[in-house]
Motif scaffolding. Structure first.
Motif, PDB file in Angstrom:
ATOM      1  N   LYS A 103       0.835  -1.206   0.000  1.00 34.87           N
ATOM      2  CA  LYS A 103       0.000   0.000   0.000  1.00 34.87           C
ATOM      3  C   LYS A 103       0.868   1.253   0.000  1.00 34.87           C
ATOM      4  CE  LYS A 103      -3.637  -0.901   0.253  1.00 34.87           C
ATOM      5  NZ  LYS A 103      -4.600  -1.269  -0.807  1.00 34.87           N
ATOM      6  N   TYR A 104       1.967   1.195   0.724  1.00 37.87           N
ATOM      7  CA  TYR A 104       2.901   2.319   0.765  1.00 37.87           C
ATOM      8  C   TYR A 104       3.487   2.571  -0.622  1.00 37.87           C
ATOM      9  CZ  TYR A 104       7.020   5.090   2.046  1.00 37.87           C
ATOM     10  OH  TYR A 104       7.974   6.070   2.118  1.00 37.87           O
ATOM     11  N   GLU A 105       3.787   1.506  -1.353  1.00 34.15           N
ATOM     12  CA  GLU A 105       4.330   1.665  -2.709  1.00 34.15           C
ATOM     13  C   GLU A 105       3.306   2.303  -3.639  1.00 34.15           C
ATOM     14  OE1 GLU A 105       5.618  -2.356  -3.573  1.00 34.15           O
ATOM     15  OE2 GLU A 105       7.715  -1.711  -3.463  1.00 34.15           O
ATOM     16  N   GLU A 106       2.021   1.929  -3.472  1.00 32.16           N
ATOM     17  CA  GLU A 106       0.966   2.556  -4.276  1.00 32.16           C
ATOM     18  C   GLU A 106       0.921   4.055  -4.012  1.00 32.16           C
ATOM     19  OE1 GLU A 106      -2.970   0.797  -4.417  1.00 32.16           O
ATOM     20  OE2 GLU A 106      -2.143  -1.089  -3.680  1.00 32.16           O
ATOM     21  N   ILE A 107       0.943   4.408  -2.740  1.00 35.62           N
ATOM     22  CA  ILE A 107       0.897   5.820  -2.362  1.00 35.62           C
ATOM     23  C   ILE A 107       2.118   6.551  -2.894  1.00 35.62           C
ATOM     24  CG2 ILE A 107       1.002   7.389  -0.386  1.00 35.62           C
ATOM     25  CD1 ILE A 107      -0.633   5.276   1.166  1.00 35.62           C
ATOM     26  N   GLU A 108       3.271   5.948  -2.752  1.00 32.85           N
ATOM     27  CA  GLU A 108       4.512   6.585  -3.197  1.00 32.85           C
ATOM     28  C   GLU A 108       4.518   6.793  -4.706  1.00 32.85           C
ATOM     29  OE1 GLU A 108       8.246   4.438  -2.591  1.00 32.85           O
ATOM     30  OE2 GLU A 108       8.927   6.150  -1.401  1.00 32.85           O
ATOM     31  N   ALA A 109       3.963   5.824  -5.452  1.00 30.68           N
ATOM     32  CA  ALA A 109       3.904   5.949  -6.908  1.00 30.68           C
ATOM     33  C   ALA A 109       3.021   7.129  -7.321  1.00 30.68           C
ATOM     34  CB  ALA A 109       3.384   4.652  -7.531  1.00 30.68           C
ATOM     35  N   ILE A 110       1.871   7.295  -6.639  1.00 29.85           N
ATOM     36  CA  ILE A 110       0.974   8.415  -6.947  1.00 29.85           C
ATOM     37  C   ILE A 110       1.645   9.734  -6.611  1.00 29.85           C
ATOM     38  CG2 ILE A 110      -1.198   9.511  -6.298  1.00 29.85           C
ATOM     39  CD1 ILE A 110      -2.405   6.763  -5.944  1.00 29.85           C
ATOM     40  N   ILE A 111       2.309   9.781  -5.455  1.00 24.86           N
ATOM     41  CA  ILE A 111       2.979  11.009  -5.045  1.00 24.86           C
ATOM     42  C   ILE A 111       4.092  11.376  -6.025  1.00 24.86           C
ATOM     43  CG2 ILE A 111       4.435  12.045  -3.255  1.00 24.86           C
ATOM     44  CD1 ILE A 111       2.780  10.495  -1.207  1.00 24.86           C
ATOM     45  N   SER A 112       4.843  10.393  -6.478  1.00 28.68           N
ATOM     46  CA  SER A 112       5.911  10.645  -7.460  1.00 28.68           C
ATOM     47  C   SER A 112       5.334  11.178  -8.757  1.00 28.68           C
ATOM     48  CB  SER A 112       6.701   9.355  -7.719  1.00 28.68           C
ATOM     49  OG  SER A 112       7.345   8.906  -6.548  1.00 28.68           O
ATOM     50  N   ASP A 113       4.201  10.616  -9.173  1.00 30.55           N
ATOM     51  CA  ASP A 113       3.549  11.078 -10.395  1.00 30.55           C
ATOM     52  C   ASP A 113       3.084  12.525 -10.240  1.00 30.55           C
ATOM     53  OD1 ASP A 113       2.518  10.934 -12.966  1.00 30.55           O
ATOM     54  OD2 ASP A 113       0.573  10.189 -12.287  1.00 30.55           O
ATOM     55  N   VAL A 114       2.506  12.832  -9.074  1.00 32.86           N
ATOM     56  CA  VAL A 114       2.043  14.204  -8.824  1.00 32.86           C
ATOM     57  C   VAL A 114       3.223  15.172  -8.820  1.00 32.86           C
ATOM     58  CG1 VAL A 114       0.993  15.733  -7.111  1.00 32.86           C
ATOM     59  CG2 VAL A 114      -0.027  13.505  -7.581  1.00 32.86           C
ATOM     60  N   ASN A 115       4.315  14.780  -8.163  1.00 31.60           N
ATOM     61  CA  ASN A 115       5.504  15.643  -8.124  1.00 31.60           C
ATOM     62  C   ASN A 115       6.052  15.905  -9.522  1.00 31.60           C
ATOM     63  OD1 ASN A 115       5.498  15.959  -5.355  1.00 31.60           O
ATOM     64  ND2 ASN A 115       6.807  14.174  -4.996  1.00 31.60           N
ATOM     65  N   GLU A 116       6.029  14.875 -10.355  1.00 31.66           N
ATOM     66  CA  GLU A 116       6.517  15.040 -11.726  1.00 31.66           C
ATOM     67  C   GLU A 116       5.623  15.991 -12.509  1.00 31.66           C
ATOM     68  OE1 GLU A 116       7.535  12.306 -15.671  1.00 31.66           O
ATOM     69  OE2 GLU A 116       7.009  11.351 -13.770  1.00 31.66           O
ATOM     70  N   GLN A 117       4.299  15.843 -12.309  1.00 33.99           N
ATOM     71  CA  GLN A 117       3.363  16.725 -13.002  1.00 33.99           C
ATOM     72  C   GLN A 117       3.533  18.175 -12.543  1.00 33.99           C
ATOM     73  OE1 GLN A 117      -0.313  14.529 -12.116  1.00 33.99           O
ATOM     74  NE2 GLN A 117      -0.569  14.230 -14.301  1.00 33.99           N
ATOM     75  N   ILE A 118       3.713  18.352 -11.238  1.00 35.29           N
ATOM     76  CA  ILE A 118       3.899  19.708 -10.706  1.00 35.29           C
ATOM     77  C   ILE A 118       5.184  20.312 -11.250  1.00 35.29           C
ATOM     78  CG2 ILE A 118       4.340  21.017  -8.596  1.00 35.29           C
ATOM     79  CD1 ILE A 118       2.470  19.105  -7.148  1.00 35.29           C
ATOM     80  N   GLY A 119       6.224  19.488 -11.366  1.00 33.76           N
ATOM     81  CA  GLY A 119       7.502  19.980 -11.881  1.00 33.76           C
ATOM     82  C   GLY A 119       7.422  20.412 -13.333  1.00 33.76           C
ATOM     83  N   ASN A 120       6.469  19.851 -14.074  1.00 29.67           N
ATOM     84  CA  ASN A 120       6.329  20.190 -15.503  1.00 29.67           C
ATOM     85  C   ASN A 120       5.394  21.366 -15.746  1.00 29.67           C
ATOM     86  OD1 ASN A 120       8.052  18.084 -16.241  1.00 29.67           O
ATOM     87  ND2 ASN A 120       6.373  16.607 -16.387  1.00 29.67           N
ATOM     88  N   LEU A 121       4.849  21.952 -14.661  1.00 26.28           N
ATOM     89  CA  LEU A 121       3.945  23.083 -14.834  1.00 26.28           C
ATOM     90  C   LEU A 121       4.706  24.299 -15.380  1.00 26.28           C
ATOM     91  CD1 LEU A 121       1.749  22.953 -11.592  1.00 26.28           C
ATOM     92  CD2 LEU A 121       1.095  22.272 -13.913  1.00 26.28           C
TER      93      LEU A 121
END
Length: 496
Positions: A279-297
């Motif tokens: 479950k932690y890996e699922e959460i971490e994957a979503i957070i990493s995806d969000v961070n990447e999206q924010i970085g591309n703004l």
């Protein structure tokens, strides 16, 4: 190869199976398959020649699928489930082509929230008032049978089991060194379990009630309690020490009960750790995806529709993940508390054994229980540290989830406000543009007539179609220019 011989070999099985799960707000719920231990007991007894159908409180084998009714057991924390307390059986084995008689007893009990089975198969010390001869240690394999009826593979007791092998040493064996006794214990285990892959490895030695004892089955390699083979081999040098063991027999059942409950609980934490980590890996994957999206703004650039939808989907998923993640952490914490409670009960059982032993005025030497005391002195603290380390690791995940949810909500909310302001600006600009176009259109007709207008001389014909189209185009052009200028002006004012 001639196998060593021992006097009065015994094998003791202590197996435990969860009966019910307690709840503060409801009646205890009987777990599925709670009666399986009694089904297995019936099969074991039949194998040893006990033909009488198993008849226990709450379980009557001849009823088949309807054999189990726990309500018939009656109240009490510790309840003997057989009307006589014990089930006696006997038979004959062929050992080195010679018939050897054996006797046995089985004691089925309900112990608090579980079922406990104590099963003893032995070569009697005396027959016809005469001391029985020593027999080869291959008899342990005969007791276990070819089907390994006494191993976890067959019993599948949910709270695990312990096998205890005992024997009286011959005069020659009493002179053995500790290493020699260890080798004898290893040979006994080898004879007990034919398949080398199923034999637990040697792990420990010590003294119990003054007698040498050897342990097989390493807790640190524990992967599944249901498959954990825990075997003890206890040798008696004299009858006095043997009686010390026999006097504490029923207290040892309770001791092994708490030990197996603790091991089972720790085993649950290992599977719970794996589930929490996934479950932690699922959460971490979503957070990493969000961070990447924010970085591309791109600054000052409005977010696209697909981007916003992606964030909204994550916003819907993450609260559920956070809730499940918190639940799994609570399970780990609850198991940790359960281990602590059962460890205290284990120590209380040890104190009771010590108290009873001290009442024996015919044996003044202090009883050494360090072999069983070390379980709560060394193993349980190790379990607690492992669970604490898991909880400390996962506690950061909850903070990450909360921050990720707050970040996504902030981005979505900012974008919503920005879009509303943009829409408001556009609507105001459109209103001004449309109004300007209407004024221009209304004014243009007075400049397009072929003759002047007077109050008494109104035009007698309508403007041509071409003139009408030209007026419309002029009004649209003027309205568009005004819309663009006003839109830019409002944006500039609101940005400041």
């Amino acid at each position: 190869m001639n196998l060593p011989k021992v006097n009065a070999p015994n094998i003791h099985l202590f197996a435990f199976h969860l009966r019910h799960e307690s709840s503060i707000r409801s009646e205890p719920q009987i777990v599925p398959g709670a009666e399986n231990l009694w089904k297995k007991l019936g099969q074991i007894l039949n194998k040893y020649g006990y033909d009488t159908p198993l008849d226990l409180l709450g379980y009557y084998a001849p009823k088949g699928d309807k054999a189990y009714d726990p309500k018939e057991e009656g109240p009490g924390y510790i309840v003997n489930l057989h009307k006589n307390g014990l089930i006696d059986f006997k038979g004959t084995l062929q050992v080195d082509e010679y018939p050897v008689n054996f006797t046995g007893i089985a004691c089925p009990r309900r112990v608090y929230d579980s079922y406990a089975l104590a099963l003893n198969i032995r070569r009697p010390e005396k027959e016809n008032e005469r001391q029985t001869d020593a027999v080869p240690i291959s008899i342990y394999g005969q007791f276990n049978t070819d089907a390994n009826l006494l191993l976890p593979d067959f019993l599948q007791s949910s709270l695990g089991q312990t096998l205890l092998l005992t024997a009286d040493l011959t005069d020659e064996q009493k002179q053995f060194s500790p290493e020699g006794l260890k080798n004898l214990a290893c040979q006994c285990v080898d004879e007990l379990i034919e398949d080398p892959k199923k034999r637990p490895s040697y792990s420990n030695k010590g003294r119990l009630f003054g007698s040498p004892i050897f342990e097989f089955g390493d807790i640190e390699t524990l992967e599944s309690q249901s498959d954990y083979r825990h075997i003890l081999v206890l040798f008696f040098r004299d009858d006095t020490l043997k009686r010390k063991f026999e006097s504490a027999y029923w207290d040892l059942i309770e001791l092994f009960y708490y030990r197996n409950k603790i091991l089972t609980c720790f085993d649950f934490t290992r599977s719970g750790y794996q589930e929490t980590y996934r479950k932690y890996e699922e959460i971490e994957a979503i957070i990493s995806d969000v961070n990447e999206q924010i970085g591309n703004l791109v600054p000052n650039k409005r977010l696209g529709y697909k981007y916003l939808e992606s964030l909204k989907q994550k916003l819907k998923i993450m609260p559920g993940l956070a809730l499940e993640y918190s639940r799994l952490q609570q399970v780990l914490e609850r198991n940790r508390n359960t281990i602590a409670i059962d460890a205290k009960k284990y120590d209380a059982s040890l104190d009771e054994i010590q108290r009873k032993q001290n009442l024996d005025v015919f044996y003044l030497k202090p009883i050494d229980l360090s072999f069983v005391e070390n379980f709560t002195r060394q193993e349980v603290p190790y379990f607690q540290e492992r669970i604490k380390a898991d909880l400390d690791y996962f506690v950061h995940g909850k903070g990450l989830v909360d921050r990720a949810i707050a970040t996504i909500r902030g981005i979505v909310e900012i974008e919503r406000i920005d879009r509303e302001r943009h829409l408001e600006t556009k609507l105001e600009a459109i209103a001004v543009g449309v109004g300007t176009a209407a004024v221009v259109a209304a004014s243009s007709i007075y400049l397009s007539l072929d003759q002047p207008l007077t109050p008494l001389n109104l035009p007698d014909r309508s403007p041509s179609v071409a003139l009408f189209v030209m007026v419309i185009l002029i009004s649209i052009a003027v309205g568009t220019i005004v819309f663009a200028l006003f839109s830019w002006l409002l944006s500039w004012i609101r940005r400041d």
